[in-house]
Design a protein around this motif. Structure first.
Motif, PDB file in Angstrom:
ATOM      1  N   VAL A  58       0.844  -1.194   0.000  1.00 17.07           N
ATOM      2  CA  VAL A  58       0.000   0.000   0.000  1.00 17.07           C
ATOM      3  C   VAL A  58       0.878   1.243   0.000  1.00 17.07           C
ATOM      4  CG1 VAL A  58      -1.965  -1.095   1.127  1.00 17.07           C
ATOM      5  CG2 VAL A  58      -0.201  -0.032   2.510  1.00 17.07           C
ATOM      6  N   LEU A  59       0.364   2.294  -0.612  1.00 21.72           N
ATOM      7  CA  LEU A  59       1.052   3.579  -0.639  1.00 21.72           C
ATOM      8  C   LEU A  59       0.596   4.378   0.574  1.00 21.72           C
ATOM      9  CD1 LEU A  59       2.876   5.557  -2.195  1.00 21.72           C
ATOM     10  CD2 LEU A  59       0.821   6.394  -3.322  1.00 21.72           C
ATOM     11  N   GLY A  60       1.560   4.868   1.337  1.00 15.90           N
ATOM     12  CA  GLY A  60       1.231   5.650   2.524  1.00 15.90           C
ATOM     13  C   GLY A  60       2.045   6.920   2.548  1.00 15.90           C
ATOM     14  N   GLY A  61       1.562   7.850   3.313  1.00 13.54           N
ATOM     15  CA  GLY A  61       2.285   9.093   3.383  1.00 13.54           C
ATOM     16  C   GLY A  61       1.893   9.909   4.593  1.00 13.54           C
ATOM     17  N   GLY A  62       2.612  10.965   4.776  1.00 14.91           N
ATOM     18  CA  GLY A  62       2.358  11.866   5.885  1.00 14.91           C
ATOM     19  C   GLY A  62       3.385  12.973   5.857  1.00 14.91           C
ATOM     20  N   GLU A  70       6.162  13.146   3.105  1.00 17.90           N
ATOM     21  CA  GLU A  70       6.911  11.913   2.892  1.00 17.90           C
ATOM     22  C   GLU A  70       5.948  10.836   2.425  1.00 17.90           C
ATOM     23  OE1 GLU A  70       8.766  10.991   6.604  1.00 17.90           O
ATOM     24  OE2 GLU A  70      10.457  12.326   6.218  1.00 17.90           O
ATOM     25  N   PHE A  71       6.412  10.034   1.467  1.00 22.42           N
ATOM     26  CA  PHE A  71       5.590   8.951   0.937  1.00 22.42           C
ATOM     27  C   PHE A  71       6.422   7.672   0.890  1.00 22.42           C
ATOM     28  CE2 PHE A  71       3.820  12.815  -0.861  1.00 22.42           C
ATOM     29  CZ  PHE A  71       2.490  12.657  -0.537  1.00 22.42           C
ATOM     30  N   LEU A  73       6.089   2.980   0.201  1.00 21.93           N
ATOM     31  CA  LEU A  73       5.347   1.734   0.037  1.00 21.93           C
ATOM     32  C   LEU A  73       5.480   0.914   1.309  1.00 21.93           C
ATOM     33  CD1 LEU A  73       6.124   0.524  -3.587  1.00 21.93           C
ATOM     34  CD2 LEU A  73       3.929   1.185  -2.659  1.00 21.93           C
ATOM     35  N   PHE A  74       4.365   0.408   1.797  1.00 22.30           N
ATOM     36  CA  PHE A  74       4.361  -0.361   3.023  1.00 22.30           C
ATOM     37  C   PHE A  74       3.669  -1.698   2.787  1.00 22.30           C
ATOM     38  CE2 PHE A  74       4.389   4.108   4.164  1.00 22.30           C
ATOM     39  CZ  PHE A  74       5.461   4.164   5.037  1.00 22.30           C
ATOM     40  N   ALA A  76       1.110  -4.359   4.142  1.00 17.96           N
ATOM     41  CA  ALA A  76      -0.024  -4.435   5.061  1.00 17.96           C
ATOM     42  C   ALA A  76      -0.558  -5.856   5.049  1.00 17.96           C
ATOM     43  CB  ALA A  76      -1.114  -3.457   4.633  1.00 17.96           C
TER      44      ALA A  76
END
Length: 100
Positions: A58-62, A70-71, A73-74, A76
């Motif tokens: 999944v693509l995540g960011g914050g 910041e982005f 790939l994680f 899950a």
């Protein structure tokens, strides 16, 4: 002590459910997800129960401490227990339950 008793109950329930001879769910189903890259495996436990395991990228960011985006790939994952209730009704109507 409580954990040992709970584990013993879980194991005995697992082997009891494995003793069912009229299983209505598949032994195992493997699915590959194209839109959200990943895979899913569904393991049939009893005649109406399964365990489903999913894993995906999944693509995540914050933002960091300074507010810069910041982005990344994680990986899950999830696991869930499923109980199917409508097999008897579908069979009485003459519908197919294969692949469930």
């Amino acid at each position: 002590m409580k954990k040992t008793i709970l584990l013993a109950l879980f194991v005995s329930a697992f082997f009891t459910s494995q003793a069912q001879t009229d299983k209505q769910v598949e032994k195992g189903l493997l699915k590959v997800n194209a839109l959200l890259p990943g895979a899913s495996y569904e393991l049939g436990l009893g005649d109406k129960t399964t365990l489903n395991f999913d894993i995906a990228l999944v693509l995540g960011g914050g933002t960091d401490y300074y507010g810069d985006p910041e982005f990344g790939l994680f990986v899950a994952g999830q696991a869930e227990f499923r109980y199917f209730t409508n097999f008897d009704r579908r069979l009485s109507k003459g519908k197919n339950i294969e692949g469930n």
